[in-house]
Design a protein around this motif. Structure first.
Motif, PDB file in Angstrom:
ATOM      1  N   SER A   1      11.791  19.374   2.941  1.00 15.70           N
ATOM      2  CA  SER A   1      11.947  20.891   3.233  1.00 15.70           C
ATOM      3  C   SER A   1      10.829  21.524   2.357  1.00 15.70           C
ATOM      4  CB  SER A   1      13.218  21.467   3.258  1.00 15.70           C
ATOM      5  OG  SER A   1      13.830  20.946   1.595  1.00 15.70           O
ATOM      6  N   ARG A   2      10.943  22.763   2.490  1.00 17.12           N
ATOM      7  CA  ARG A   2       9.918  23.229   1.393  1.00 17.12           C
ATOM      8  C   ARG A   2      10.123  24.842   1.226  1.00 17.12           C
ATOM      9  NH1 ARG A   2       3.637  23.043   3.580  1.00 17.12           N
ATOM     10  NH2 ARG A   2       3.319  24.742   1.945  1.00 17.12           N
ATOM     11  N   VAL A   3      10.022  25.399   0.069  1.00 17.99           N
ATOM     12  CA  VAL A   3       9.970  26.935   0.110  1.00 17.99           C
ATOM     13  C   VAL A   3       8.395  27.165  -0.329  1.00 17.99           C
ATOM     14  CG1 VAL A   3      10.911  28.709  -1.337  1.00 17.99           C
ATOM     15  CG2 VAL A   3      12.289  26.751  -0.684  1.00 17.99           C
ATOM     16  N   ASN A   4       8.044  28.030   0.406  1.00 20.65           N
ATOM     17  CA  ASN A   4       6.350  28.480   0.300  1.00 20.65           C
ATOM     18  C   ASN A   4       6.532  29.384  -0.783  1.00 20.65           C
ATOM     19  OD1 ASN A   4       5.437  26.969   2.354  1.00 20.65           O
ATOM     20  ND2 ASN A   4       5.693  28.536   3.860  1.00 20.65           N
TER      21      ASN A   4
ATOM     22  N   GLN B   1       0.996  -1.139   0.143  1.00 19.56           N
ATOM     23  CA  GLN B   1       0.131   0.002  -0.052  1.00 19.56           C
ATOM     24  C   GLN B   1       0.845   1.363  -0.009  1.00 19.56           C
ATOM     25  OE1 GLN B   1      -2.688  -0.353   3.480  1.00 19.56           O
ATOM     26  NE2 GLN B   1      -4.186  -1.162   2.047  1.00 19.56           N
ATOM     27  N   ARG B   2       0.232   2.409  -0.560  1.00 27.40           N
ATOM     28  CA  ARG B   2       0.900   3.677  -0.491  1.00 27.40           C
ATOM     29  C   ARG B   2       1.130   4.119   1.165  1.00 27.40           C
ATOM     30  NH1 ARG B   2      -0.722   8.225  -4.651  1.00 27.40           N
ATOM     31  NH2 ARG B   2      -0.466   6.310  -5.911  1.00 27.40           N
ATOM     32  N   GLU B   3       2.231   4.428   1.379  1.00 20.10           N
ATOM     33  CA  GLU B   3       2.510   4.945   2.735  1.00 20.10           C
ATOM     34  C   GLU B   3       3.233   6.461   2.755  1.00 20.10           C
ATOM     35  OE1 GLU B   3       5.514   2.526   4.558  1.00 20.10           O
ATOM     36  OE2 GLU B   3       7.098   2.692   3.116  1.00 20.10           O
ATOM     37  N   LEU B   4       2.780   6.965   3.678  1.00 19.66           N
ATOM     38  CA  LEU B   4       3.525   8.386   4.194  1.00 19.66           C
ATOM     39  C   LEU B   4       4.865   8.295   4.324  1.00 19.66           C
ATOM     40  CD1 LEU B   4       3.202  11.410   4.560  1.00 19.66           C
ATOM     41  CD2 LEU B   4       2.520  10.914   6.867  1.00 19.66           C
ATOM     42  N   VAL B   5       5.771   8.881   3.737  1.00 15.53           N
ATOM     43  CA  VAL B   5       7.207   9.068   4.097  1.00 15.53           C
ATOM     44  C   VAL B   5       7.640  10.175   5.114  1.00 15.53           C
ATOM     45  CG1 VAL B   5       9.486   9.191   3.063  1.00 15.53           C
ATOM     46  CG2 VAL B   5       7.800   7.902   1.888  1.00 15.53           C
ATOM     47  N   ALA B   6       7.058  11.179   4.674  1.00 13.87           N
ATOM     48  CA  ALA B   6       7.618  12.709   5.381  1.00 13.87           C
ATOM     49  C   ALA B   6       6.266  13.534   4.989  1.00 13.87           C
ATOM     50  CB  ALA B   6       8.849  13.154   5.073  1.00 13.87           C
ATOM     51  N   ASP B   7       5.966  14.413   6.078  1.00 19.09           N
ATOM     52  CA  ASP B   7       5.331  15.734   5.378  1.00 19.09           C
ATOM     53  C   ASP B   7       5.826  16.891   6.231  1.00 19.09           C
ATOM     54  OD1 ASP B   7       2.062  14.703   7.173  1.00 19.09           O
ATOM     55  OD2 ASP B   7       3.812  15.586   8.119  1.00 19.09           O
ATOM     56  N   ILE B   8       5.207  18.052   5.798  1.00 23.24           N
ATOM     57  CA  ILE B   8       5.695  19.450   6.359  1.00 23.24           C
ATOM     58  C   ILE B   8       4.481  20.265   6.170  1.00 23.24           C
ATOM     59  CG2 ILE B   8       6.884  20.004   4.055  1.00 23.24           C
ATOM     60  CD1 ILE B   8       8.859  21.373   5.812  1.00 23.24           C
TER      61      ILE B   8
ATOM     62  N   VAL C   1       8.435  21.439  -2.598  1.00 23.19           N
ATOM     63  CA  VAL C   1       8.932  20.747  -1.441  1.00 23.19           C
ATOM     64  C   VAL C   1       9.843  19.727  -1.962  1.00 23.19           C
ATOM     65  CG1 VAL C   1       6.791  18.924  -1.933  1.00 23.19           C
ATOM     66  CG2 VAL C   1       8.194  19.285   0.247  1.00 23.19           C
ATOM     67  N   ASP C   2      10.805  19.534  -1.143  1.00 22.80           N
ATOM     68  CA  ASP C   2      11.971  18.367  -1.657  1.00 22.80           C
ATOM     69  C   ASP C   2      12.241  17.309  -0.462  1.00 22.80           C
ATOM     70  OD1 ASP C   2      14.385  20.934  -2.787  1.00 22.80           O
ATOM     71  OD2 ASP C   2      12.531  20.128  -3.740  1.00 22.80           O
ATOM     72  N   LEU C   3      12.745  16.436  -0.986  1.00 23.74           N
ATOM     73  CA  LEU C   3      13.127  15.097  -0.156  1.00 23.74           C
ATOM     74  C   LEU C   3      14.302  14.794  -0.185  1.00 23.74           C
ATOM     75  CD1 LEU C   3      11.556  13.349   2.065  1.00 23.74           C
ATOM     76  CD2 LEU C   3      11.266  11.633   0.288  1.00 23.74           C
ATOM     77  N   GLN C   4      15.272  14.960   0.663  1.00 24.01           N
ATOM     78  CA  GLN C   4      16.941  14.646   0.526  1.00 24.01           C
ATOM     79  C   GLN C   4      16.873  13.399   1.216  1.00 24.01           C
ATOM     80  OE1 GLN C   4      19.557  16.147  -0.695  1.00 24.01           O
ATOM     81  NE2 GLN C   4      20.466  14.237  -0.266  1.00 24.01           N
ATOM     82  N   MET C   5      17.294  12.199   0.447  1.00 22.59           N
ATOM     83  CA  MET C   5      17.357  10.938   0.908  1.00 22.59           C
ATOM     84  C   MET C   5      18.653  10.542   1.267  1.00 22.59           C
ATOM     85  SD  MET C   5      14.047   9.230  -1.161  1.00 22.59           S
ATOM     86  CE  MET C   5      14.748   9.325  -2.750  1.00 22.59           C
ATOM     87  N   ASN C   6      19.127  10.123   2.161  1.00 25.14           N
ATOM     88  CA  ASN C   6      20.711   9.676   2.420  1.00 25.14           C
ATOM     89  C   ASN C   6      20.515   8.192   3.048  1.00 25.14           C
ATOM     90  OD1 ASN C   6      21.591  12.410   1.788  1.00 25.14           O
ATOM     91  ND2 ASN C   6      21.541  13.020   3.940  1.00 25.14           N
ATOM     92  N   SER C   7      21.723   7.758   3.101  1.00 26.94           N
ATOM     93  CA  SER C   7      21.994   6.313   3.451  1.00 26.94           C
ATOM     94  C   SER C   7      20.731   5.407   2.859  1.00 26.94           C
ATOM     95  CB  SER C   7      22.002   6.295   5.042  1.00 26.94           C
ATOM     96  OG  SER C   7      22.748   7.032   5.570  1.00 26.94           O
ATOM     97  N   LEU C   8      20.650   5.388   1.528  1.00 26.10           N
ATOM     98  CA  LEU C   8      19.231   4.681   1.188  1.00 26.10           C
ATOM     99  C   LEU C   8      19.694   2.992   1.075  1.00 26.10           C
ATOM    100  CD1 LEU C   8      18.649   6.895  -2.027  1.00 26.10           C
ATOM    101  CD2 LEU C   8      16.937   6.181  -0.444  1.00 26.10           C
TER     102      LEU C   8
END
Length: 123
Positions: free
Chosen positions: A70-73, A44-51, A78-85
């Protein structure tokens, strides 16, 4: 008309990084929450992150400490930086935004989704 467009997916080795970006455009009055969801095959689709528009963030336990949203109103982005994938991060990632559009008599808020971008993490 409102559009939500993602970019930045791809193939990366385990331990690597990717940055996803999402931009909303059109006749936008205001954007409330923005978020990233993902859907792996057979799941199922799942929430990863929100702001929120005030910068309050929340993350799924599985990505805490590795992903940053992060986001710039002013730019409706909105961006999602993903590390240590990890290989288990492999999925189609979707941007979601609660967008208010000015109508004839009122402002109407609806959820808008991007088309999705594939993230594949190889072991």
């Amino acid at each position: 008309q409102v559009q939500v467009v993602e970019s930045g997916g791809g193939l990366v080795q385990a331990g690597g990084s990717l940055r996803l970006s999402c931009a909303a455009s059109g006749s936008i009055f205001r954007i409330n929450d923005m978020g990233w969801y993902r859907q792996a095959p057979g799941k199922q689709r799942e929430l990863v992150a929100d702001i929120t528009r005030f910068g309050v963030t929340s993350y799924a336990d599985s990505v805490k400490g590795r992903f940053t949203i992060s986001r710039v109103n002013a730019k409706n982005t909105v961006d999602l930086q993903m590390n240590s994938l990890k290989p288990e991060d492999t999925a189609v990632y979707y941007c979601n935004a609660e967008i208010g559009v000015r109508g004839p008599a009122m402002i109407r808020f609806e959820d808008y989704w991007g088309q999705g971008t594939q993230v594949t993490v190889s072991s």
